[in-house]
Design a protein around this motif. Structure first.
Motif: not given
Length: 188
Positions: A82-87
């Motif tokens: 999720q953090s990678l997707l948000a990034s």
């Protein structure tokens, strides 16, 4: 065939029937309920002696810990994803905004270049028009001068012919005297 006869004799005698096996006092080995109870208690004793419930509990605890660690790892992987997707979404928005800024800047530069080209074209046209007008005026002045010179030459030639045809010696002397008098009057 012998086996079938033994079973049939046992069945006919009623020795193997469950109803006859449970008769009698409870605490005797002839009572199957008591024998089953003792066998069950011995089985439980053997399980406890060899610490099977502890091993089963340990295995279940280990399995539960493994499942919990897998769940924690899956949760961590999900959060990381999720953090990678948000990034990546943030980067995509930034890149999109940068592309829009570049396009807007390019449009502004193109509009400024077009305006500058129009101004340069107007100035060039004005310079060429002024140069053409100057050339036209010069050509016109040259043509007028040439026409005047030509007209004067023709007029002088025509006047010479007229004067030569009409001039007599008496008129020539008078003209010379008048010219001398006019020059003398202008000099004094």
């Amino acid at each position: 065939m012998r086996k079938t006869t033994i079973f049939s004799l046992l069945a006919a005698s009623g020795f193997a029937t469950p109803a006859l096996a449970a008769k009698g006092p409870f605490l005797s080995l002839g009572n199957t309920d008591f024998v089953v109870l003792i066998g069950f208690l011995l089985f439980l004793g053997v399980l406890i002696y060899f610490k099977i419930p502890g091993m089963l509990s340990g295995m279940l605890d280990k399995r539960a810990a493994d499942i919990q660690s897998e769940l924690d790892e899956a949760r961590a992987l999900r959060e990381e994803a999720q953090s990678l997707l948000a990034s990546y979404e943030r980067k995509q928005r930034d890149v999109q905004e940068q592309a829009e800024r570049i396009v807007a800047h390019a449009r502004e530069e193109a509009e400024l270049a077009a305006e500058q080209a129009k101004e340069d074209m107007k100035a060039s046209v004005a310079r060429r028009l002024a140069a053409a007008e100057s050339q036209i005026a010069s050509a016109e002045a040259s043509a007028v001068k040439e026409v005047r010179d030509r007209a004067a030459t023709i007029a002088v030639g025509a006047a010479q012919e007229v004067v030569a045809k009409q001039m007599t010696a008496k008129n020539a002397g008078k003209l010379i005297d008048d010219a001398i008098a006019e020059v003398g009057a202008k000099l004094h």
